[in-house]
Design a protein around this motif. Sequence first.
Motif, PDB file in Angstrom:
ATOM      1  N   VAL A 152      44.409  32.915  42.802  1.00 30.40           N
ATOM      2  CA  VAL A 152      43.377  32.437  43.724  1.00 30.40           C
ATOM      3  C   VAL A 152      43.344  30.912  43.769  1.00 30.40           C
ATOM      4  O   VAL A 152      42.826  30.321  44.734  1.00 30.40           O
ATOM      5  CB  VAL A 152      41.962  32.955  43.358  1.00 30.40           C
ATOM      6  CG1 VAL A 152      41.873  34.448  43.494  1.00 30.40           C
ATOM      7  CG2 VAL A 152      41.515  32.476  41.979  1.00 30.40           C
ATOM      8  N   MET A 153      43.916  30.262  42.757  1.00 25.16           N
ATOM      9  CA  MET A 153      43.969  28.804  42.733  1.00 25.16           C
ATOM     10  C   MET A 153      45.184  28.268  43.492  1.00 25.16           C
ATOM     11  O   MET A 153      45.418  27.059  43.532  1.00 25.16           O
ATOM     12  CB  MET A 153      43.991  28.300  41.288  1.00 25.16           C
ATOM     13  CG  MET A 153      42.801  28.774  40.448  1.00 25.16           C
ATOM     14  SD  MET A 153      41.199  28.444  41.225  1.00 25.16           S
ATOM     15  CE  MET A 153      41.155  26.657  41.134  1.00 25.16           C
TER      16      MET A 153
ATOM     17  N   GLN B 195      36.867  25.579  47.871  1.00 19.53           N
ATOM     18  CA  GLN B 195      37.612  25.456  49.124  1.00 19.53           C
ATOM     19  C   GLN B 195      39.051  25.953  49.004  1.00 19.53           C
ATOM     20  O   GLN B 195      39.730  26.143  50.027  1.00 19.53           O
ATOM     21  CB  GLN B 195      37.631  23.977  49.586  1.00 19.53           C
ATOM     22  CG  GLN B 195      38.545  23.059  48.793  1.00 19.53           C
ATOM     23  CD  GLN B 195      37.977  22.631  47.438  1.00 19.53           C
ATOM     24  OE1 GLN B 195      36.857  23.043  47.075  1.00 19.53           O
ATOM     25  NE2 GLN B 195      38.706  21.830  46.687  1.00 19.53           N
ATOM     26  N   ILE B 196      39.526  26.198  47.801  1.00 23.88           N
ATOM     27  CA  ILE B 196      40.937  26.577  47.620  1.00 23.88           C
ATOM     28  C   ILE B 196      41.216  27.954  48.215  1.00 23.88           C
ATOM     29  O   ILE B 196      42.214  28.148  48.911  1.00 23.88           O
ATOM     30  CB  ILE B 196      41.326  26.526  46.128  1.00 23.88           C
ATOM     31  CG1 ILE B 196      41.371  25.075  45.647  1.00 23.88           C
ATOM     32  CG2 ILE B 196      42.692  27.185  45.898  1.00 23.88           C
ATOM     33  CD1 ILE B 196      41.762  24.922  44.190  1.00 23.88           C
ATOM     34  N   SER B 197      40.344  28.920  47.947  1.00 26.06           N
ATOM     35  CA  SER B 197      40.528  30.277  48.485  1.00 26.06           C
ATOM     36  C   SER B 197      39.222  30.769  49.081  1.00 26.06           C
ATOM     37  O   SER B 197      38.164  30.689  48.446  1.00 26.06           O
ATOM     38  CB  SER B 197      40.982  31.246  47.378  1.00 26.06           C
ATOM     39  OG  SER B 197      42.328  31.035  47.023  1.00 26.06           O
TER      40      SER B 197
ATOM     41  N   GLY C  95      49.541  21.152  39.797  1.00 25.65           N
ATOM     42  CA  GLY C  95      49.368  22.340  40.632  1.00 25.65           C
ATOM     43  C   GLY C  95      50.218  23.510  40.175  1.00 25.65           C
ATOM     44  O   GLY C  95      50.442  24.445  40.950  1.00 25.65           O
ATOM     45  N   PHE C  96      50.706  23.468  38.930  1.00 22.08           N
ATOM     46  CA  PHE C  96      51.444  24.590  38.353  1.00 22.08           C
ATOM     47  C   PHE C  96      50.484  25.348  37.431  1.00 22.08           C
ATOM     48  O   PHE C  96      49.793  24.728  36.620  1.00 22.08           O
ATOM     49  CB  PHE C  96      52.640  24.111  37.527  1.00 22.08           C
ATOM     50  CG  PHE C  96      53.598  23.206  38.258  1.00 22.08           C
ATOM     51  CD1 PHE C  96      53.618  23.125  39.640  1.00 22.08           C
ATOM     52  CD2 PHE C  96      54.494  22.417  37.552  1.00 22.08           C
ATOM     53  CE1 PHE C  96      54.501  22.287  40.306  1.00 22.08           C
ATOM     54  CE2 PHE C  96      55.387  21.574  38.198  1.00 22.08           C
ATOM     55  CZ  PHE C  96      55.391  21.508  39.578  1.00 22.08           C
ATOM     56  N   ASN C  97      50.448  26.676  37.533  1.00 24.60           N
ATOM     57  CA  ASN C  97      49.528  27.467  36.716  1.00 24.60           C
ATOM     58  C   ASN C  97      50.288  28.497  35.898  1.00 24.60           C
ATOM     59  O   ASN C  97      51.351  28.977  36.307  1.00 24.60           O
ATOM     60  CB  ASN C  97      48.488  28.178  37.596  1.00 24.60           C
ATOM     61  CG  ASN C  97      47.415  27.226  38.081  1.00 24.60           C
ATOM     62  OD1 ASN C  97      47.504  26.021  37.870  1.00 24.60           O
ATOM     63  ND2 ASN C  97      46.403  27.755  38.734  1.00 24.60           N
TER      64      ASN C  97
ATOM     65  N   ASP D 298      58.531  13.133  41.971  1.00 27.46           N
ATOM     66  CA  ASP D 298      58.713  13.004  40.522  1.00 27.46           C
ATOM     67  C   ASP D 298      57.423  13.413  39.815  1.00 27.46           C
ATOM     68  O   ASP D 298      56.386  12.771  39.955  1.00 27.46           O
ATOM     69  CB  ASP D 298      59.082  11.562  40.171  1.00 27.46           C
ATOM     70  CG  ASP D 298      59.585  11.431  38.732  1.00 27.46           C
ATOM     71  OD1 ASP D 298      59.280  12.313  37.914  1.00 27.46           O
ATOM     72  OD2 ASP D 298      60.277  10.435  38.438  1.00 27.46           O
ATOM     73  N   MET D 299      57.493  14.511  39.049  1.00 34.27           N
ATOM     74  CA  MET D 299      56.327  15.026  38.335  1.00 34.27           C
ATOM     75  C   MET D 299      56.387  14.718  36.837  1.00 34.27           C
ATOM     76  O   MET D 299      55.520  15.169  36.087  1.00 34.27           O
ATOM     77  CB  MET D 299      56.238  16.552  38.522  1.00 34.27           C
ATOM     78  CG  MET D 299      56.342  17.025  39.953  1.00 34.27           C
ATOM     79  SD  MET D 299      54.907  16.572  40.951  1.00 34.27           S
ATOM     80  CE  MET D 299      53.737  17.811  40.414  1.00 34.27           C
TER      81      MET D 299
END
Length: 253
Positions: free
Chosen positions: A145-146, A103-105, A74-76, A64-65
């Motif tokens: 990239v995120m 650290q993500i990419s 985490g939606f861009n 549930d968001m």
Amino acid sequence: MLKLEHIQKSFDGVHILNDLSLEIPNGEIVSILGPSGSGKTTLLNLILGITEIDEGRILFNEQDMTHVPMEQRGFNIVFQDYALFPNLTAFENITYGLKNKPQISSPEEVQELVHLLGLEKHLEKRIDQLSGGQKQRVALARTLVMKPKILLLDEPLSALDGVIKESIKERIKMIAKEYNLTTIIVTHDPEEALTLSDRVLIINEGQISQYGKPEDIMNQPSCDFVQDFILNQLEIKRRNIFALFHPMQEQMV
């Protein structure tokens, strides 16, 4: 899977979205079509988390968001005007978000994305040295990239023409497949929606008029509104293109 359940949204007592429910499978491209004021952008903002819903639920992979803050979803989104930093190079724009979350990419993943979007020759250019299509690709790279869970695009092709538009369409489809990335696009252009998407959502007055595959939208419109809206918008586009190349004849029509 992204699920919207009985979404309601009003502004100043005016219903914008009314009991809207739908499911978007992972990895699919869905375009949202509808007249001005139909609720397209409001729906995009609700999914992103910019705007809070009045009633209903938003679920992503059964989580549930609905009341999760935008920065934690985490939606861009890639905005219509790209929202790039003019004082930074293309590469600095692409990697801007990684300053706080390196650290993500990895550098290798960034280079892979740069290659996928054909930006190798433009990385050291300032934003004002880029064409519209190049800016769009930089904006896409900066978002990707995120590693977003869902990619949202607000009129991504509206400022582009001809071959450039077709190139960006193909890259969006390639990226969605390469990364199995659920992609939601708001557009006013039915041709764009029908040729780019796995499914098309047509809304009118805050409700779903039809939600289905492009071929079903074209061959089996659910109601007169859908048929008239698609045909009218395609005719308007045809006339605009005709006027561009034949201005005197169009004035006489």
